[in-house]
Design a protein around this motif. Sequence first.
Motif, mmCIF file in Angstrom:
data_model
loop_
_atom_site.group_PDB
_atom_site.id
_atom_site.type_symbol
_atom_site.label_atom_id
_atom_site.label_comp_id
_atom_site.label_asym_id
_atom_site.label_seq_id
_atom_site.Cartn_x
_atom_site.Cartn_y
_atom_site.Cartn_z
ATOM 1 N N THR A 82 41.640 16.952 52.940
ATOM 2 C CA THR A 82 41.028 15.889 53.731
ATOM 3 C C THR A 82 39.656 15.559 53.176
ATOM 4 O O THR A 82 39.015 16.378 52.512
ATOM 5 C CB THR A 82 40.882 16.310 55.204
ATOM 6 O OG1 THR A 82 39.861 17.323 55.302
ATOM 7 C CG2 THR A 82 42.186 16.838 55.757
ATOM 8 N N PHE A 83 39.190 14.354 53.446
ATOM 9 C CA PHE A 83 37.866 13.957 53.003
ATOM 10 C C PHE A 83 37.430 12.741 53.808
ATOM 11 O O PHE A 83 38.234 12.038 54.415
ATOM 12 C CB PHE A 83 37.852 13.629 51.508
ATOM 13 C CG PHE A 83 38.894 12.631 51.080
ATOM 14 C CD1 PHE A 83 38.621 11.270 51.093
ATOM 15 C CD2 PHE A 83 40.144 13.045 50.671
ATOM 16 C CE1 PHE A 83 39.579 10.350 50.704
ATOM 17 C CE2 PHE A 83 41.108 12.132 50.270
ATOM 18 C CZ PHE A 83 40.824 10.776 50.295
ATOM 19 N N GLY A 84 36.118 12.502 53.756
ATOM 20 C CA GLY A 84 35.594 11.262 54.303
ATOM 21 C C GLY A 84 34.975 11.380 55.672
ATOM 22 O O GLY A 84 35.420 12.153 56.518
ATOM 23 N N THR A 85 33.916 10.613 55.868
ATOM 24 C CA THR A 85 33.307 10.436 57.176
ATOM 25 C C THR A 85 33.383 8.970 57.590
ATOM 26 O O THR A 85 33.596 8.663 58.756
ATOM 27 C CB THR A 85 31.839 10.889 57.161
ATOM 28 O OG1 THR A 85 31.147 10.227 56.094
ATOM 29 C CG2 THR A 85 31.731 12.389 56.967
ATOM 30 N N HIS A 86 33.212 8.072 56.632
ATOM 31 C CA HIS A 86 33.322 6.645 56.921
ATOM 32 C C HIS A 86 34.770 6.187 56.841
ATOM 33 O O HIS A 86 35.184 5.278 57.560
ATOM 34 C CB HIS A 86 32.452 5.838 55.955
ATOM 35 C CG HIS A 86 31.006 6.151 56.095
ATOM 36 N ND1 HIS A 86 30.419 7.213 55.452
ATOM 37 C CD2 HIS A 86 30.038 5.577 56.844
ATOM 38 C CE1 HIS A 86 29.140 7.269 55.789
ATOM 39 N NE2 HIS A 86 28.892 6.290 56.620
ATOM 40 N N ILE A 87 35.530 6.791 55.959
ATOM 41 C CA ILE A 87 36.971 6.627 55.920
ATOM 42 C C ILE A 87 37.571 8.024 55.992
ATOM 43 O O ILE A 87 37.364 8.838 55.101
ATOM 44 C CB ILE A 87 37.433 5.916 54.636
ATOM 45 C CG1 ILE A 87 37.008 4.448 54.668
ATOM 46 C CG2 ILE A 87 38.935 6.010 54.477
ATOM 47 C CD1 ILE A 87 37.459 3.666 53.466
ATOM 48 N N ARG A 88 38.268 8.327 57.072
ATOM 49 C CA ARG A 88 38.908 9.637 57.205
ATOM 50 C C ARG A 88 40.295 9.557 56.579
ATOM 51 O O ARG A 88 41.118 8.731 56.978
ATOM 52 C CB ARG A 88 39.001 10.048 58.666
ATOM 53 C CG ARG A 88 37.658 10.251 59.347
ATOM 54 C CD ARG A 88 37.869 10.733 60.767
ATOM 55 N NE ARG A 88 38.387 12.102 60.802
ATOM 56 C CZ ARG A 88 39.055 12.615 61.838
ATOM 57 N NH1 ARG A 88 39.324 11.861 62.893
ATOM 58 N NH2 ARG A 88 39.475 13.871 61.798
ATOM 59 N N ALA A 89 40.536 10.411 55.597
ATOM 60 C CA ALA A 89 41.783 10.333 54.857
ATOM 61 C C ALA A 89 42.224 11.715 54.412
ATOM 62 O O ALA A 89 41.444 12.672 54.422
ATOM 63 C CB ALA A 89 41.619 9.419 53.644
ATOM 64 N N PHE A 90 43.494 11.806 54.030
ATOM 65 C CA PHE A 90 43.972 13.045 53.434
ATOM 66 C C PHE A 90 44.975 12.710 52.340
ATOM 67 O O PHE A 90 45.556 11.615 52.298
ATOM 68 C CB PHE A 90 44.587 13.988 54.477
ATOM 69 C CG PHE A 90 45.861 13.528 55.124
ATOM 70 C CD1 PHE A 90 47.098 13.832 54.569
ATOM 71 C CD2 PHE A 90 45.832 12.814 56.320
ATOM 72 C CE1 PHE A 90 48.284 13.432 55.183
ATOM 73 C CE2 PHE A 90 47.013 12.414 56.942
ATOM 74 C CZ PHE A 90 48.238 12.717 56.375
ATOM 75 N N THR A 91 45.138 13.654 51.420
ATOM 76 C CA THR A 91 46.115 13.519 50.341
ATOM 77 C C THR A 91 47.156 14.617 50.483
ATOM 78 O O THR A 91 46.858 15.731 50.932
ATOM 79 C CB THR A 91 45.449 13.634 48.957
ATOM 80 O OG1 THR A 91 44.767 14.891 48.863
ATOM 81 C CG2 THR A 91 44.462 12.506 48.743
ATOM 82 N N MET A 92 48.384 14.261 50.071
ATOM 83 C CA MET A 92 49.471 15.218 50.193
ATOM 84 C C MET A 92 50.592 14.798 49.254
ATOM 85 O O MET A 92 50.810 13.606 49.022
ATOM 86 C CB MET A 92 49.980 15.264 51.632
ATOM 87 C CG MET A 92 50.954 16.381 51.933
ATOM 88 S SD MET A 92 51.351 16.459 53.695
ATOM 89 C CE MET A 92 52.356 17.943 53.735
ATOM 90 N N THR A 93 51.289 15.777 48.702
ATOM 91 C CA THR A 93 52.472 15.502 47.902
ATOM 92 C C THR A 93 53.670 15.445 48.835
ATOM 93 O O THR A 93 53.910 16.386 49.602
ATOM 94 C CB THR A 93 52.678 16.593 46.844
ATOM 95 O OG1 THR A 93 51.521 16.666 46.015
ATOM 96 C CG2 THR A 93 53.894 16.293 45.984
ATOM 97 N N MET A 94 54.412 14.340 48.802
ATOM 98 C CA MET A 94 55.544 14.187 49.710
ATOM 99 C C MET A 94 56.561 13.217 49.128
ATOM 100 O O MET A 94 56.276 12.490 48.184
ATOM 101 C CB MET A 94 55.068 13.701 51.077
ATOM 102 C CG MET A 94 54.465 12.305 51.079
ATOM 103 S SD MET A 94 53.819 11.824 52.698
ATOM 104 C CE MET A 94 52.163 12.540 52.621
#
Length: 500
Positions: free
Chosen positions: A109-121
Amino acid sequence: MKSVALLSASLILATIPSTFAIPTSRGIGARWVKSGAKSVQEPSTNAAAADAEQDYIVVLADDEKRPWSEVFKSMGWNTTETIAARSVDGHDVPTFRAFETDEGESIQTFGTHIRAFTMTMKKTDGASIQSLPNVAIMEKDHKRSWAVMPRKTPYRQRNMPRSVVPYGQTLPVGFEITKRQAPGNSSDGFLQQSTAPWNLQRISSQGTVTSNGRRVTDLNFDYRFDRKSGLGVDVYMIDSGFNVQHVDFGGRLQVLFSPSQDGGKDTIGHGTHTSGTVGSLTYGVAKNVNIFGAKVGDDAPTDSALVAGLDAAINQHNQRKTLPGFAGSVISMSLGGPELGQTLFSVVQRASQAGMHISIAAGNDNRDACGDFPGGFNRQLPIINVGATDVNDNRANFSNFGPCVDIHAPGVDIVSTFNTGPQSVDSLQGTSMACPAVTGMIAYELTLNPNLRLDPAGMKKHILSKALPNVIKGTQGVTPGGFVMLNNDFPGNPAPRPSQ
């Protein structure tokens, strides 16, 4: 991988568009899907291969404020946090965190102005997530590339001693400043550097650089500039890493962010080189700037790393913009790629709305820049897209072109700081080398024009108003766009030097 919604196969494939349009609305808002998007056409004979796992970015809607563990639980995952925060060079980076699901899948996860996450799926699982009301954007985590051409033989410096003298000392009798004066109507605020690389002479002269027997990589050209250039300005380099020990930065370069645990180390030299053109003592346009480096990858930065680095820059900008002595923030991105990502558009838009000035490289594919990230964004955002020229003012034959290019700057045989030692330098070429010249010029002008401190559109207009028209050659048969040369508006040219 748990599925969080029961969707038919046809609906699943239709919910992930193959291309994305860039919206103009402020903020992310609710889940965005391109109107009329075509479904991805999958080979009917190889459905398993078509649904292979890929890396995705998932961006939450603006109104999703719950802790990450609750968000993931609502998506069907029980998670354990494995990395709660990271510190880079003394700076906490609490927005970059890592989780693991009960099934052993990793989420970052990352971000304060844009909350996002990355994942392999798989695509089918991704479509299930995209259908949720608290998800704004779902797209592939693309890899980008630095806008630099293949390296030549490493350059070894000559004339390394720095010679910066009061402006006028080496000029012919009768030459006076008539367009620009320092406070108090004196010329004491202007300096001339006699050990500059050629690109600095070009952006502070009205005419094409004449060699007089000098090699293009020599350090005996003349740069005329305001001694206050860049004072109080923060420059955020979104790049490959940084040689903070290089003597030419004088301690003004710090690493703000890195997605890895290497402290922002520059393994390829690109980030150190571009930073040097922005603000190093010998090679820099604005020699007083504060440089904050956001390392977003080594050879192939991903969209997720870019978003995380940009988010860290926005966060610090918002903290510093009310402090005494703050003169403005500039983002520099010498990279690109053939996909226009919605997530990247959103974070660049937010940076601009926060009052951050942005310069970008047009790219090195000798094609229309409007189809590339980040060049295609400049039709909707007040960012400055930069093409490259050589010492003879020819458009570089690799430089992208077209209506999305705003301006050109020197980008061939550019000598600057490098990563192999505290005094190392190298000569590189690419729109990567032209972009930081504009970055430095924005910082230069912010010091002289405080009214533009938080006005990216006004600064872009100002930079373009000072650029030189009708000097760039080799534009025949190329789609028009941005055929003006970066310039700091110094009158005339440096005094001619004797032939070498």
